[in-house]
Write a protein that holds these residues in place. Structure first.
Motif, PDB file in Angstrom:
ATOM      1  N   TYR A  62       0.846  -1.184   0.000  1.00  0.00           N
ATOM      2  CA  TYR A  62       0.000   0.000   0.000  1.00  0.00           C
ATOM      3  C   TYR A  62       0.886   1.240   0.000  1.00  0.00           C
ATOM      4  O   TYR A  62       1.827   1.345   0.793  1.00  0.00           O
ATOM      5  N   ILE A 117      -4.894  -0.714   7.568  1.00  0.00           N
ATOM      6  CA  ILE A 117      -3.878  -1.240   6.649  1.00  0.00           C
ATOM      7  C   ILE A 117      -2.667  -1.683   7.468  1.00  0.00           C
ATOM      8  O   ILE A 117      -2.168  -0.911   8.292  1.00  0.00           O
ATOM      9  N   SER A 153      -3.799   5.181   6.895  1.00  0.00           N
ATOM     10  CA  SER A 153      -3.454   3.763   6.908  1.00  0.00           C
ATOM     11  C   SER A 153      -3.985   3.081   8.162  1.00  0.00           C
ATOM     12  O   SER A 153      -4.546   1.986   8.107  1.00  0.00           O
ATOM     13  N   LEU A 164       3.072  -1.218   4.216  1.00  0.00           N
ATOM     14  CA  LEU A 164       2.756   0.175   3.919  1.00  0.00           C
ATOM     15  C   LEU A 164       4.022   0.969   3.591  1.00  0.00           C
ATOM     16  O   LEU A 164       5.041   0.847   4.264  1.00  0.00           O
ATOM     17  N   THR A 166       0.710   5.398   0.378  1.00  0.00           N
ATOM     18  CA  THR A 166      -0.096   6.565   0.738  1.00  0.00           C
ATOM     19  C   THR A 166       0.799   7.795   0.790  1.00  0.00           C
ATOM     20  O   THR A 166       2.021   7.689   0.962  1.00  0.00           O
ATOM     21  N   GLU A 201       4.774   5.050   3.071  1.00  0.00           N
ATOM     22  CA  GLU A 201       4.176   6.372   3.197  1.00  0.00           C
ATOM     23  C   GLU A 201       5.140   7.427   2.677  1.00  0.00           C
ATOM     24  O   GLU A 201       6.304   7.459   3.072  1.00  0.00           O
TER      25      GLU A 201
END
Length: 636
Positions: A583, A622, A617, A627, A585, A629
């Motif tokens: 993911y 998440i 998140s 993750l 972000t 970021e």
């Protein structure tokens, strides 16, 4: 504002599992009516407080009791229980649900919908303003029984009240699943006890039963002229908590709440009020604390324990209701995201929000230390809730006119009557502003400013990012003319704008110079209904790119990985392997700039709120080990 998740059992969005009507009614007694159920502790006493200048004679006592009876019948029984419970927003209630329902009946984006939104948010803010008074006034009024039992214990009232309240807030993180099971039975015992005591006292002075005749209320106003309207500032104490009946509809359903009110709670409350009135008719000196003085000497200590338990339950309902309303406000985009902890494996509605819990505790403790008695707090109580009830009536009229063609012929005239009653209550409570009523009003206005600043700030931030952004439909064809190195796996880029290239993708290409095999532009949308019935929408763009839209209702907990795992049956489905998915972000740093979307002070306030908001998140659940970021600066 006594909305509680603690007793909700929801296996399906609109169901209540295997719990029958009787079980739901008992649960409603413990949660929905906790606030209004503890009002007899102080309402009659406050009506005869020195600043109102009333004498506890025969006609005045019957007049006050008549006003209390007809306020309960008009405001609670007719307005909330009979009519407003019909205004369910996909099974849910509360002022924010009513606001969303009213907005849906108006042209989208129009001025009317905007004004309804302002009304709804202002009402919710005022609801919070008076809501924090409930734990303070309820627990103080119960513990003040110590003074009746032994006058020398007066100095212990505030310390004992603080101990009870601090213990209550400190144990919130453990959840209310176990305590919730005893809410209903304990509160049922409370209502039965005050009803029996009421009957015993009424038998001494059956004359008090004449108070159900509205003539006594009319006679009271005739004798006191316009000055008599200010006594409604005390009468409203009998109906505070009535708005929680609508707020808690989603947890129990309309029918169990109606049955519990019509056949148990309302009769118990009126017997208690009439019993206290009978005691005062028999001995006017009892007005100093008619609730406890109406209890036999041998029963005052047990009553003190039971009253404290009942007020703790009422306070618990307010606290968990604060968590529930805060989550709705987060989902609807009115407050920053906060850390939410789930305290039950079985019931998704049982949540704990540390920031809300400790903020409420600080305010409640400040109220107890500042006012130091339930009588002093009563002067601050009712100002905001009367305004909230007025806003409820306006929103109800909008909903009835637009969505209830069969019922509006009789509902709209009733709304006109409710409007007159609500305006009278607001007028009476305005007189309290200088005596302490300023506190909930100031708190409500402060919360309203924060909510509107956050909402407007997010809109301005999105507009600025759109100005600086690159359109996706022009960017991708150009990118694929000279594609970067493709690596295995799935990359999910969270974006609020489906048409603009996510900042996280731009930064990933700039710094890592790679593109994943599968790339998903994910947008999470919160609907104006409590529960979403069409969760996922997947659209293939081409060249390994997809758009995914996930919809959540404002009562749901957004869990993005769980929603994606359930995409197998959706058209154009993608296989999301949790161990092969990353993911991405972007976390914006907001910088206030002059002559932009808002006044500078609001931009700085928004920047502060944005800086302290929980990351998307965490809010979308998440996993941190999947993750990446990336940061960016945005001027607003």
């Amino acid at each position: 504002m006594s909305s509680s998740s603690s007793s909700s059992v929801r296996n399906q969005p609109h169901g209540h599992g295997s719990i029958g009507l009787f079980g739901l009614a008992v649960g409603a007694i413990g949660v929905v009516f906790g606030d209004i159920g503890t009002s007899p502790l102080y309402t009659i006493r406050e009506a005869f407080a020195p600043h109102y200048g009333l004498v506890a004679d025969h006609d005045t006592v019957l007049g006050v009791l008549s006003m209390i009876f007809w306020s309960l019948m008009l405001v609670v029984t007719t307005k909330y229980v009979t009519i407003i419970l019909r205004a369910d927003n996909d099974g849910e209630g509360g002022i924010m649900a009513l606001m969303a329902l009213a907005q849906r009946s108006l042209p989208k984006g129009g001025r009317s919908a905007y004004l309804v939104g302002i009304f709804g948010i202002f009402g919710a803010s005022l609801f919070f303003g008076d809501g924090v008074i409930t734990p303070a006034i309820s627990v103080l009024s119960a513990v003040e029984g110590l003074e009746v039992i032994a006058p020398q214990l007066h100095d212990w009232i505030v310390p004992v009240s603080l101990l009870v309240l601090v213990s209550l807030f400190a144990t919130q993180r453990y959840g209310t699943a176990v305590v919730g099971r005893v809410f209903g039975p304990v509160t049922a015992i409370w209502f039965l006890t005050i009803a029996v005591l009421g009957v015993v006292n009424i038998l001494h002075e059956p004359e008090v039963l004449r108070a159900v005749n509205p003539w006594w209320a009319a006679q009271f106003f005739a004798n006191h002229t316009w000055g008599g309207i200010f006594i409604l500032g005390a009468v409203i104490l009998a109906v505070t908590g009535g708005e929680a009946i609508y707020t808690d509809m989603g947890h129990f359903g309309a029918k169990p709440i109606r049955y519990a009110w019509y056949f148990f709670v309302l009769p118990s409350l009126m017997l208690s009020y009439l019993g206290q009135g009978a005691l005062v008719l028999e001995d006017p000196a009892a007005i100093r604390n008619p609730f406890y003085l109406g209890v036999p000497d041998w029963g005052r200590i047990p009553m003190l324990v039971l009253a404290t338990a009942a007020t703790v339950i009422a306070s618990q309902a307010v606290i968990t209701g604060g968590f529930s309303v805060a989550r709705q406000a987060m989902q609807l985009g009115y407050i920053p995201r906060m850390k939410i902890l789930h305290t039950s494996r079985e019931t998704i509605g049982q949540i704990y929000i540390p920031a809300i819990n400790w903020s409420m505790m600080v305010v409640v403790i400040a109220l107890v230390l500042g006012f130091r008695s339930s009588s002093a707090l009563a002067t601050a109580y009712g100002v905001s809730v009367s305004m909230t009830m007025l806003i409820d009536t306006v929103l109800l009229a909008i909903v009835a006119r637009a969505l209830w063609p069969r019922w509006r012929r009789w509902v709209l005239p009733m709304c006109a009557l409710f409007l007159v009653v609500d305006v009278a209550f607001v007028t009476a409570n305005v007189a309290k502003v200088l005596q302490g009523g300023w506190f909930p009003v100031v708190l409500g206005i402060t919360l309203f400013t924060l909510l509107r600043t956050w909402r407007r700030g997010r809109q301005v931030l999105r507009e600025e990012m759109q100005k600086e952004g690159i359109r996706l439909d022009t960017f991708l064809p150009g990118l694929m003319l000279a594609p970067p190195t493709r690596v295995p796996g799935t990359a999910i880029f969270l974006t609020a704008d489906k048409g603009v290239v996510p900042h996280a993708l731009m930064h990933n290409l700039k710094h890592n110079k790679v593109l994943h095999e599968r790339n998903v532009f994910l947008t999470v949308e919160t609907l104006s209904v409590p529960y979403s019935h069409k969760r996922l929408k997947i659209e293939e763009i081409g060249d390994g790119f997809h758009r995914v839209l996930i919809r959540f209702g404002f009562m749901e907990t957004p869990d993005v990985p769980l929603a994606l795992m359930g995409s197998g049956d959706i058209e154009g489905a993608i296989c999301f392997d949790p161990m092969d998915t990353t993911y991405f972000t972007s976390r914006e740093t907001v910088i206030a700039a002059a002559r932009r979307g808002m006044p500078v002070w609001r931009e700085r306030l928004f920047a502060l709120m944005h800086r302290n908001a929980a990351p998307a998140s965490g809010f979308f659940r998440i996993p941190g080990n999947r993750l990446v970021e990336l940061g960016t600066q945005v001027e607003i």
